[in-house]
Structures are given as C-alpha cells and as structure tokens.
Design an enzyme around this catalytic site. Structure first.
Site, short mmCIF file in Angstrom:
data_model
loop_
_atom_site.label_atom_id
_atom_site.label_comp_id
_atom_site.label_asym_id
_atom_site.label_seq_id
_atom_site.Cartn_x
_atom_site.Cartn_y
_atom_site.Cartn_z
N ASP A 164 0.75 -1.55 -0.36
CA ASP A 164 0.41 0.49 -0.08
C ASP A 164 1.17 1.20 -0.03
OD1 ASP A 164 -1.75 1.99 0.31
OD2 ASP A 164 -2.65 1.26 2.38
N ASP A 180 -2.89 2.49 -6.28
CA ASP A 180 -1.88 2.70 -5.18
C ASP A 180 -1.92 1.34 -3.91
OD1 ASP A 180 -4.33 2.90 -4.10
OD2 ASP A 180 -3.45 4.46 -2.88
N GLU A 181 -2.37 0.32 -4.62
CA GLU A 181 -2.56 -0.20 -3.69
C GLU A 181 -2.35 -2.32 -4.52
OE1 GLU A 181 -4.91 -1.80 -0.87
OE2 GLU A 181 -6.22 -0.27 -1.12
#
Length: 364
Positions: free
Chosen positions: A17, A110-111
């Site tokens: 993350d 983003d993860e």
C-alpha cells in the site's frame, strides 16, 4: 497446512500500500509542497481525494468535503489531481511487482496483493521479498510504500496498515489469531460502518469479542455474512489472489439523515455523490459507458434506472448530467427518498457501432 485448512503449503501473501499516494506524488514533484498539509482534489464544493500525512494530523481524510477539511486545517493547500501522473507511477510499481510474481491483484492505483508462495526470483522468503520491493519502489519512484506479509489476504491487508507510513509488518501463522483478537472489528475488511455500529450494539467491538460469539448467534444477527465474520475472528480467509481481476462496476451511494423530497435538494446530493464516485473511477483507472441510478424510498422500495452510451462516459459532468436526467424522470418524488446511489458499469467495453444513447429502464 494452509489458511483454508487443506493439506497444501501455507500461502505467502504480501499486501503493498503506497503511503498517501496522490499527495506524495504531488510533494515529490513540487518541493514547495513538502512538509506542508496538502489535499488532492477539494476546491469549491468538492471532496478530498487524498491527504498528506501533515494534513491527516488535523483529521483531514479522503472523501471528506473540502469545506470540512479546510475548517479542520486552515492552512490546508488544495491541488488539482493529476491522474495521468499517478497512473504512470502505478505502472512503474506494478512492473516491479511482476518481476517477483505473476500473481498480482491490483485493488487501485496505489495498492495490490501479491502471492509469492512461489516467487520468480527463487528468494523463498516473503518478508525479504517485501523488503526488496519497498526498497525498489523508493529507489525508482522516490516514494514510500508500506507492506503487510502473512498467510492470507485478510491478515496481509491488516498488517500493511499497522506500521504506516513506510512500514513493514509480518503476521506469522502462530500469531494470526492473537493479532486479530486485539483489533477493533471496524478495521476488518468487509465490516463497514453500519455493520460495526450493529456489532457494537451487540457488545462486539474487538476481534476477541467476535470470536466469543457462536455461529448460530452470528447467523441470527448477520444472516449470510455470519460464516465470513466467524472465520475472520479466527484469522481464516479463503480468498485467493486473482491476477488482474476485472471490475464489473463501481458506485457510490449515501443514506440521508432525513428523507428528501425537494427536487433541488436531491440533485444537489446527486452532485456530491458523483464527485465521490468520479474520484473512485479515476483512482482505479476505469472507464465505462453505462450510468446507473439507484433510489431507495422511505418504505425501502428500490428503483433503478440506467442509460448506456455508445462510448465511454467522458467526464464527471457528463456522468452527472445523465444521472440527473434519470433522477428527474422520477420527480417529483412520490414519497420521501432515503438513499441515492450513482454507478458506472459496462466497464472497458467498446460499443460495436456506436449507436445513439439508449435509455434502459430497470425497476426492482
């Protein structure tokens, strides 16, 4: 054994993350913003798409109305989102992931989850792989990432949030149940705010409280979700990492404190919901050609409407315009409206002959 109770080896799952991703990209690219409270998005009547850690100290969070954010942090700096820049960095990061495993399941820009039970480099130790990936991300993008390492997806995601920012947390099979027992249930994936409130009313506030309940008790109070919650309390998760899992739709909705009947108030709420939805759409890098409207009345009757275009919806404004037209087809409201929802589907589909916009009426 593995987390499903079978005879095969334990899985090795990493959840990566990025730390305050959008805000961190902006601070990286503009040195004048470093160390300052920053919000991506916002503006007049907008919502915060992301907040820097300097802003989070004041209670600024994503999806928060910009007016509220500014009130909490008077020195907050708003910048317009640059999703092309975020996608470019996301592609860099995913390229790093794929050097270690083909089993990568992105959740957003983003993860992502990685299954490194058998890694391409033959490292064999998930913790070492997570450390290498974090170091590569820092060296190649100038950004930091947090990682969670465990034997299932549920625990890996919890772990990645444990030592943020720029942290690493490992939950081994011998520590899984104790880790879950110590956490508030509102942190569990799949336990939303409403469910957490209901659990609190039943005296369930931690993983230990949840584990103390029988399956029969959970079935009585939570129906078909009972087995899922029963397993979570025991650190059991059967979900597999599914590479490039396609999204079928993305949506946002809100239940109002008081039922609404006025046309203008309803359109205003739809505008607010559309901003939250478009932020999610851009964050996931999605496009779609069908706009969906959901209306729940005070008697809990649900009506849905949808309109499909011959191409992808071009902008939030166009999505809102279509959604508002669908809403107006139901106005004036025959009774109070307690919930509005807006969604986008037919994701990634290309129309064969680009027919004119078609209105589909669906009522449930």
């Amino acid at each position: 054994m593995n987390d499903t109770g079978g005879a095969s080896p334990l899985r090795k799952i990493i959840h990566i993350d990025m730390d305050a991703f959008y805000a961190s990209v902006e601070q990286r690219d503009n040195p004048e913003l470093r160390g300052k409270p920053l919000a991506v998005g916002g503006g007049h009547r907008g919502v915060v798409a992301a907040a820097s850690y300097e802003a989070r100290k004041f209670g600024v969070r994503s999806a928060m109305p910009s007016v509220t954010a500014k009130r909490r942090c008077p020195d907050l700096i708003f910048v317009k989102p640059r999703f092309d820049a975020y996608r470019e960095v996301s592609h860099q990061i995913r390229a790093i992931f794929h050097e270690y495993t083909p089993h990568v399941e992105p959740l957003s820009l983003d993860e992502a989850y990685l299954d490194v039970t058998e890694d391409l480099k033959g490292i064999g130790i998930a913790t070492r792989i997570a450390e290498e990936i974090r170091a590569r991300i820092k060296a190649e993008t100038g950004l930091t990432a947090s990682a969670g390492v465990s034997y299932n997806k549920f625990l890996a995601k919890l772990a990645s949030d444990q030592n943020k920012p720029d942290g690493l947390c490992v939950i081994t099979p011998t520590k899984g149940e104790a880790f879950v027992a110590s956490l508030p249930v509102k942190r569990f994936h799949g336990v939303g705010p409403k469910t957490a409130e209901k659990m609190a009313r039943l005296g369930i506030e931690t993983g230990a409280d949840l584990r103390a309940q029988s399956l029969e008790f959970l079935q009585h109070n939570f129906g078909s979700s009972a087995g899922y919650y029963y397993n979570l309390a025991r650190a059991i998760c059967h979900r597999q990492v599914k590479a490039d899992r396609p999204y079928k739709s993305v949506s946002a909705e809100d239940t109002f404190f008081d039922d609404l009947t006025e046309d203008e108030a309803l359109v205003t709420e739809l505008d607010r919901i559309s901003r939250t939805l478009w932020t999610r759409i851009e964050a996931k890098g999605l496009s779609g050609r069908t706009v969906n409207l959901k209306v729940k009345y005070q008697d809990f009757r649900i009506v849905t409407r949808a309109r499909s275009l011959g191409r992808a919806v071009a902008s939030r404004e166009e999505m809102l315009e279509i959604g508002a037209a669908l809403l107006r087809s139901l106005l004036p409201a025959e009774k109070g409206i307690r919930l509005l929802g807006l969604g986008l589907s037919s994701l990634g589909e290309e129309a064969a002959a680009a027919p004119p916009p078609q209105l589909e009426l669906l009522t449930a």
